[in-house]
Enzyme design. Structure first.
Site, short mmCIF file in Angstrom:
data_model
loop_
_atom_site.label_atom_id
_atom_site.label_comp_id
_atom_site.label_asym_id
_atom_site.label_seq_id
_atom_site.Cartn_x
_atom_site.Cartn_y
_atom_site.Cartn_z
N GLY A 180 0.82 -1.19 0.13
CA GLY A 180 0.03 -0.22 -0.08
C GLY A 180 0.87 1.26 0.09
N GLY B 79 2.57 3.47 1.77
CA GLY B 79 3.05 3.77 2.76
C GLY B 79 3.52 5.22 3.30
NE ARG B 80 8.46 6.66 0.25
CZ ARG B 80 9.85 6.79 0.07
NH1 ARG B 80 10.51 7.59 0.76
NH2 ARG B 80 10.40 5.98 -0.98
CE LYS C 164 8.32 8.02 -3.51
NZ LYS C 164 8.80 7.32 -4.94
NE ARG D 57 4.08 9.31 -6.49
CZ ARG D 57 4.54 8.04 -6.25
NH1 ARG D 57 5.67 7.81 -6.84
NH2 ARG D 57 3.98 7.12 -5.55
CG ASP E 96 5.23 -3.13 -4.87
OD1 ASP E 96 5.85 -4.04 -4.94
OD2 ASP E 96 5.67 -2.12 -4.15
CG ASN E 97 7.72 -0.35 -7.32
OD1 ASN E 97 7.02 0.07 -6.37
ND2 ASN E 97 9.03 -0.78 -6.71
#
Length: 759
Positions: free
Chosen positions: A259, A261-262, A284, A348, A447-448
């Site tokens: 998820g 996370g930041r 981010k 972003r 996840d990327n």
């Protein structure tokens, strides 16, 4: 489904007249677009809003309920926890703080309730609950303007370090940034510019409206202030920031729930020229979320600068990517990595940040639980909800008749197969761009990998220096899983993970004769039935998906290599005869990848016909060798002459394809085309390290260097540093000399430099 009248209303809202701030490049680049402060950006209609279509964390089912939680139990946003299986996202307030939290705890009581209460009180004081006025703007009927909130006891220093003119222009041209560009100063590599701000920090001569718009921008995009509409009884009009839940395979191993996370998405806004295209603004490094696990939710200045620059550099190279908007340093906020660094928040922008890992979260290959994390059981209806949203609003699949649309009876058309194929095509074209331009991502975990085929999550990336197909840019990748050569294979691996997640739905759609599954489609299905659907879906799609990806990658790679070599005719053996032998030459003789392509741009067939000219040209190429003392000059000269003579013959064979009615010099046309495809300026590792050091050492002068490097990255094909000037360099302006240095290979010790994942 939206009506033409609905679209017209949105367009009218986007073009409402408002005050224009002066002293900013945005005033010219935005053209006719009316600009408003960030708090007044129009929101998309509910049909185009992620939070109105996906399932929220049941602890905070609406922004109004979320506001109550923030005032009583704000730790719910900061504790690592598994979301309920149906949930796609959680509402989260930006709140950049050191972690573990730096507070004084009361003496421990028997059940620990006093400490828990103390933590909640401490967090409430730092929660953005106090409403403050937004920057002024003329009334916008129907805009649903957001409210602005700040915390009582959180007022960290905020320094604007960067603002991407290209990201602003392309994604949010209707955003008023006030006098922000004036504060950033004149782009310069050589030294401090002459601009001075006033004692208040404002650029001289700016209006109050410009200052207010800029300050609101900085406050919101730093995580200091929060925008929301969390009042009222109608969830359709409510809005709040959110973080997405996803899972994923990291270095080939399933890691459970990961998820954002930041990362916290602030808002979405329709593009003024195309209201059907919505751009999401995401912070981010804005603090902990339920997905932070044991991390602090922060980002350091170093990694933020790298992503800020590279996102826009990739766009300039026409490689699909998320975009950059702003970079705001929090110098008083310490972040512990290998060393203590300062925090930074990057904004972003993208149409969507949905990843392959979002789908894995709803049909994982394994369930697990461990301290601070784990993985929920599969929730196949949550998978359907996510897939329908992604297929319809993110990928905008054509030719699909959707359930509930006018004239559509029943469940509508199947969409799972087309979703997988479209994601395969997009990511194949993306990775082809990586390979053609020597970009290495470094961490191609599932996840990327973006559903839209965008380059996302810039970590330990690098652009190729000396060509080495096995180069590893991430020093954490000890096995070389994500080495340059293997990047296309890793995209295929990620696509297989997507197919595995969607396979039961695809199998069920096929069983239904090409119709979409309906809500609750798998609620009563047995494990055997789900396995049968899964096997069926994989059997139906796997081979075709991989073929589509491989073909799309090969076609796009071939197109880009033709472009880099300024070839117009497509012959089936071009890669065998030209591209691959050229790369072999670079590898064998330790040649600079981008420098070699740029030098070949000035090659002309007549050079190959003259022995002296050919010898001189080969010598100029060999000057791009990274280790001249180890170069076998005789063999290298022979090898290059053979390739150049073959290349000259190919150029001559298609000369008629370059003929123009204007009678322009064909060789000149080819040179211009080649230079427009081969960058003079590349974001090399040594350069990034130098820029980071300059900004860390002195933000005031460093941000001007950063702005100039961004300018060069956004215009990489320009002849920076007086390219082609062979005279005395001492006659060049100091700024031009620095441009020339920034276009070089740099120090040998940083060639092939490997970065850390720690950011």
């Amino acid at each position: 489904m939206r009506t033409p009248a609905h679209l017209s209303a949105i367009r009218a809202m986007l073009h409402t007249t408002t005050t224009t701030s002066a002293n900013t490049p945005a005033a010219s680049m935005n053209g006719a677009h009316a600009r408003v402060p960030i708090s007044a950006l129009p929101l998309p209609p509910p049909s185009h809003s992620l939070t109105h279509n996906l399932t929220p964390d049941p602890h905070t089912p609406t922004p109004a309920a979320w506001r109550e939680t923030r005032g009583a139990r704000p730790s719910l946003q900061r504790r690592a926890r598994l979301l309920a299986p149906p949930a796609h996202f959680s509402y989260v307030t930006p709140c950049p703080l050191p972690f573990p939290f730096r507070m004084e705890y009361p003496e421990e009581d028997a059940d620990g309730e006093a400490q828990v209460a103390a933590v909640e009180r401490w967090l409430v004081d730092r929660e953005a609950l106090k409403e403050v006025p937004c920057a002024k703007v003329q009334a916008q009927e129907g805009s649903g303007r957001l409210r602005k909130y700040v915390a009582e006891k959180r007022d960290e220093e905020r320094v604007l370090i960067g603002l991407a003119e290209t990201g602003l222009r392309d994604c949010v041209p209707h955003l008023d940034v006030g006098d922000a560009f004036s504060l950033l100063g004149t782009p310069s590599l050589a030294g401090a510019a002459n601009e001075r701000t006033s004692a208040s920090g404002d650029a001289p001569g700016t209006s109050e409206e410009a200052v207010a718009a800029r300050q609101e921008l900085i406050d919101v995009l730093s995580g200091h202030a929060m925008l929301a509409n969390d009042v009222g009884d109608d969830p359709e009009t409510q809005w709040a920031p959110w973080s997405l839940r996803y899972s994923g395979h990291q270095f080939g191993t399933f890691a459970g729930q990961l998820g954002d996370g930041r990362a916290i998405s602030l808002l979405s806004t329709p593009h003024p020229d195309d209201p059907d295209t919505v751009y999401e603004l995401q912070l981010k490094g804005a603090g902990r979320t339920p997905f932070s696990r044991m991390a602090d939710g922060l980002a350091v200045l170093r990694s933020s600068i790298r992503e800020f620059l590279c996102s826009e550099a990739m766009h300039a190279l026409s490689i699909p990517t998320t975009r950059s908007l702003s970079l705001i340093s929090l110098p008083s906020l310490p972040v512990e990595r290998e060393r203590v660094e300062s925090a930074c928040v990057l904004t972003r922008v993208a149409p969507s940040f949905v990843r392959i890992g979002n789908f894995e979260a709803f049909n994982p290959p394994a369930n697990m639980f461990f301290f601070g994390g784990g993985q929920q059981q599969a929730h196949l209806d949550g998978l359907r909800v996510l897939g329908e949203w992604t297929a319809r609003r993110v990928l905008k699949l054509e030719g699909v008749r959707w359930r509930g649309d006018p004239g559509v009876e029943g469940p509508g058309d199947a969409w799972g197969k087309e979703l997988v194929f479209e994601v395969a095509r997009r990511n194949a074209r993306m990775v082809a761009g990586w390979q053609a331009y020597g970009f290495m991502h470094g961490v191609i975990n599932t996840d990327n990998v973006s559903i839209l085929g965008l380059t996302i999550d810039y970590g330990p990336y690098a652009f190729m220096d000396v060509f080495d197909p096995f180069h590893i840019c991430n020093h954490s990748d000890q096995e070389g899983r994500y080495a340059y050569k293997f990047q296309p294979s890793m995209i295929i691996y990620a696509l297989r993970a997507l197919l595995n997640a969607l396979a039961p739905l695809i199998g069920a759609e096929d069983e239904l004769g090409g119709k979409a599954v309906s809500p609750g489609w798998a609620d009563s299905a047995s494990a055997e039935q789900i396995k049968e659907w899964t096997d069926r879906g994989i059997r139906l799609l796997k081979d075709d998906m991989e073929r589509i990806a491989e073909e799309a990658c090969a076609v796009e790679y071939g197109r880009l290599m033709h472009k880099r070599l300024a070839l117009r005719r497509l012959d089936k053996d071009d890669e065998l005869l030209f591209s691959r032998p050229l790369l072999d030459l670079m590898e064998d003789h330790r040649m600079d990848f981008h420098g070699t392509f740029r030098r070949l741009a000035v090659f002309r067939p007549s050079v190959a016909a003259d022995a002296a000219q050919l010898e001189a040209f080969v010598e100029s190429l060999l000057g791009l060798c990274a280790e001249p003392e180890r170069l076998d000059r005789e063999r290298a000269t022979r090898d290059w002459k053979i390739w150049l003579e073959k290349y000259a013959g190919r150029i001559e064979s298609e000369r008629e394809l370059w003929q123009s009615d204007t009678g322009a010099d064909v060789d000149k046309l080819r040179e211009e085309a080649a230079k427009a495809a081969n960058p003079r300026f590349v974001l090399r590792q040594w350069l990034l390290e130098e820029v980071i050091k300059k900004v860390e050492t002195d933000a005031e002068s460093g941000k001007r260097v950063l702005r100039k490097v961004l300018q060069m990255a956004c215009n990489p094909f320009e002849p920076w540093g007086a390219e082609g000037h062979d005279g005395d360099e001492s006659s060049l302006d100091i700024e031009v000399k620095e441009e020339r240095r920034y276009c070089s290979m740099g120090e040998r010790k940083l060639l092939g430099f490997q970065c850390s994942c720690s950011s």
